[in-house]
Scaffold this active site. Structure first.
Site, PDB file in Angstrom:
ATOM      1  N   CYS A 217       3.373   7.187   8.130  1.00 57.67           N
ATOM      2  CA  CYS A 217       3.721   6.469   7.272  1.00 57.67           C
ATOM      3  C   CYS A 217       3.932   7.704   6.180  1.00 57.67           C
ATOM      4  O   CYS A 217       5.030   7.690   4.715  1.00 57.67           O
ATOM      5  CB  CYS A 217       2.522   6.438   5.894  1.00 57.67           C
ATOM      6  SG  CYS A 217       1.842   4.554   6.440  1.00 57.67           S
TER       7      CYS A 217
ATOM      8  N   GLU B 152      -4.417   1.509   1.946  1.00 58.49           N
ATOM      9  CA  GLU B 152      -3.457   2.101   2.498  1.00 58.49           C
ATOM     10  C   GLU B 152      -1.348   1.809   3.293  1.00 58.49           C
ATOM     11  O   GLU B 152      -1.740   1.198   3.704  1.00 58.49           O
ATOM     12  CB  GLU B 152      -3.839   3.315   3.161  1.00 58.49           C
ATOM     13  CG  GLU B 152      -2.937   4.215   3.622  1.00 58.49           C
ATOM     14  CD  GLU B 152      -1.844   4.467   4.417  1.00 58.49           C
ATOM     15  OE1 GLU B 152      -0.665   4.385   3.980  1.00 58.49           O
ATOM     16  OE2 GLU B 152      -1.912   4.848   5.915  1.00 58.49           O
ATOM     17  N   LEU B 153      -1.250   1.838   1.925  1.00 58.27           N
ATOM     18  CA  LEU B 153       0.182   0.708   1.847  1.00 58.27           C
ATOM     19  C   LEU B 153       1.901   2.154   2.896  1.00 58.27           C
ATOM     20  O   LEU B 153       1.654   2.691   2.799  1.00 58.27           O
ATOM     21  CB  LEU B 153       0.280  -0.283   0.816  1.00 58.27           C
ATOM     22  CG  LEU B 153      -0.893  -0.587   0.666  1.00 58.27           C
ATOM     23  CD1 LEU B 153      -1.206  -1.691  -0.873  1.00 58.27           C
ATOM     24  CD2 LEU B 153      -1.347  -1.588   1.684  1.00 58.27           C
TER      25      LEU B 153
ATOM     26  N   GLU C 296      11.757   1.484   3.622  1.00 55.91           N
ATOM     27  CA  GLU C 296      11.180   2.466   4.844  1.00 55.91           C
ATOM     28  C   GLU C 296      11.042   2.304   5.920  1.00 55.91           C
ATOM     29  O   GLU C 296      11.749   1.054   6.268  1.00 55.91           O
ATOM     30  CB  GLU C 296       9.274   2.359   4.450  1.00 55.91           C
ATOM     31  CG  GLU C 296       8.516   3.590   5.571  1.00 55.91           C
ATOM     32  CD  GLU C 296       7.292   2.920   4.910  1.00 55.91           C
ATOM     33  OE1 GLU C 296       7.002   3.769   5.477  1.00 55.91           O
ATOM     34  OE2 GLU C 296       6.771   1.280   4.690  1.00 55.91           O
TER      35      GLU C 296
ATOM     36  N   GLY D 112      -1.204  -1.081   6.358  1.00 55.79           N
ATOM     37  CA  GLY D 112      -0.008  -1.318   6.668  1.00 55.79           C
ATOM     38  C   GLY D 112       0.993  -1.984   6.116  1.00 55.79           C
ATOM     39  O   GLY D 112       0.888  -0.576   4.613  1.00 55.79           O
ATOM     40  N   SER D 113       1.441  -2.781   5.646  1.00 54.64           N
ATOM     41  CA  SER D 113       2.714  -2.661   4.695  1.00 54.64           C
ATOM     42  C   SER D 113       1.846  -3.018   3.802  1.00 54.64           C
ATOM     43  O   SER D 113       0.918  -4.020   3.066  1.00 54.64           O
ATOM     44  CB  SER D 113       3.440  -4.497   5.463  1.00 54.64           C
ATOM     45  OG  SER D 113       3.267  -5.041   4.691  1.00 54.64           O
TER      46      SER D 113
END
Length: 466
Positions: free
Chosen positions: A274, A240-241, A368, A220-221
């Site tokens: 991502c 996992e950002l 992003e 996520g963020s």
């Protein structure tokens, strides 16, 4: 509803058809008490002992077959709740099947190593080896943009390692996660080793605060990841950002091969990946030809209803996100960017957009986007391009198209990212590879073999024979 599933006791959550913007399903949030019962069950199951590695592998193999058999249902569900096109949905199913099968293989070959203890002074008659043992309860928190395969990447390796899993999927896309959980249960997942809870608010906080959760697997963020990391303390995490993914096109690149890959990587899943190409760094001597050819390819992409057979780019996850993306694009145009392809949004559909003349003062150039927008940025030297990539706080993945070996190796060595893909885009992921980031893109690795290693710990065992 059979006895394996309980209705949530919390608020009702409408799940929208992302193109029509109308509810197609309703789920109930879990209450604080339900979340606690799920944790009680997971912890008790783990304490009683996981099935053998062979049995865990067999469950995951059967689940892979069931997902394959139910592919049409999965695809239709993702077309509605995620806005995926049929091609994106089929790709998600195929990858999830592979992830489950890889996890089954790894479950059966999880090993430690022999420690050469007899090589140390005064250790004659001793031997030592290590075991890899599961951690306990894994809390998996998953995103909307990969509602099947990312869930598989969290749940399957955790169970393959012998852990119990509590899955908290995105409330934007919970039905796909439910279907995967049902396949795992139908495949023989033992009671307590998998719970799906639509936890939010106090219920989710209660799960995170409880120290019986030994591992957090989160995608996520960056902002949310930081919050989870603060709560986790000394407990282990896989983060996992966020990302701003770059791909570099050098002046010797084979454009006939590179440009179709760039279009696919920039606009699949409506750019909500991502590693979607956001900033395309193009050497200035080939910028004009790249811009002209890419603009034609992007403008020709069919977009709109994900159920239409020719649609390539469907809606983004919500009308609110579509409005944000559209506002960022219009802001960039007012600030001097040129729109080479694209147009006004319709509902949650943002037309595939290509921008030129983007700089770091624009939000599309420094934040992003997470939408179907690719920005062209010129560079003169490879050193300059690498510096541009490394100047962002993120470091998930990057791509470079070049046929110069030394330039390719320089990029691989100097780009600060979890993955550097040569003659591929930033989005060139294969599910068996290690996948994860550096800097504000997080840490830890997905990929069944690597995730299983992180979801276990090493225990040394020594034996004295004298």
């Amino acid at each position: 509803m059979d006895g394996r599933w309980q209705a949530g006791e919390g608020e009702r959550i409408a799940v929208l058809d992302k193109y029509r913007l109308e509810p197609f399903a309703t789920v109930r949030a879990a209450s604080v008490e339900q979340a606690e019962r799920a944790l009680d069950s997971a912890h008790a199951a783990f304490r009683q002992g996981a099935p053998t590695p062979y049995e865990r592998g067999a469950v995951l193999e059967r689940a892979a077959r069931l997902v394959e058999e139910r592919a049409d249902d999965f695809v239709r569900t993702m077309q509605r709740e995620a806005g995926f096109t049929a091609a994106d949905g089929r790709g998600e199913v195929a990858r999830a099947v592979e992830t489950l099968r890889l996890s089954a293989e790894e479950a059966r070959r999880l090993v430690g190593e022999v420690v050469p203890i007899a090589g140390a002074p005064k250790q004659a008659g001793r031997m030592a080896f290590t075991l890899r043992v599961p951690l306990g309860v894994v809390l998996a928190i998953t995103p909307f943009n990969s509602p099947l395969n990312t869930v598989a990447h969290k749940v399957a390796p955790a169970f393959a390692a012998g852990n119990a899993v509590i899955l908290k999927p995105s409330t934007n896309t919970p039905v796909t996660a439910y279907r995967l959980a049902a396949a795992l249960v139908d495949a023989g997942m033992p009671a307590g080793f998998l719970s799906l809870v639509n936890a939010r608010g106090a219920a989710l906080q209660g799960l995170m605060d409880d120290t019986r959760v030994r591992f957090f697997a989160f995608t996520g963020s960056t902002e949310v990841g930081r919050g989870i990391q603060r709560v986790a303390g000394l407990r282990r995490t896989q983060m996992e950002l966020g990302s701003i993914a770059h791909t570099i096109v050098c002046d010797d690149a084979d454009l006939d091969r590179a440009l179709p890959k760039i279009v696919a990587a920039g606009y699949r899943k409506a750019g909500q990946v991502c590693t979607s190409v956001q900033l395309l760094l193009v050497q200035d001597t080939v910028m004009d030809v790249v811009a002209e050819r890419l603009a034609a390819l992007v403008a020709a992409l069919p977009h709109g209803d994900p159920f239409a057979p020719d649609t390539v780019v469907g809606p983004v996850i919500s009308e609110r996100e579509a409005a944000r993306i559209d506002a960022w694009v219009e802001e960039a145009v007012r600030q001097g960017a040129t729109r080479l392809a694209g147009g006004p949004r319709r509902g949650a559909v943002v037309p595939p957009t290509l921008l030129a003349g983007v700089d770091t003062s624009m939000r599309v150039g420094c934040c992003e986007i997470f939408g179907p927008v690719v920005c062209l940025v010129p560079f003169t030297t490879l050193d300059e391009a690498i510096e541009r990539v490394n100047a962002t706080p993120f470091g998930l993945a990057a791509g470079i198209f070049t046929n110069r070996l030394l330039d390719a190796l320089k990029a691989a060595e100097r780009i600060e990212a979890g993955g550097v893909h040569i003659n591929e885009t930033s989005s060139a992921r294969v599910d068996l590879m290690p996948y994860g980031g550096s800097k504000d893109s997080g840490f830890g690795r997905e990929g069944p073999r690597y995730a299983i290693h992180e979801m276990t710990e090493e225990r040394v065992v020594s034996i004295s024979t004298l």
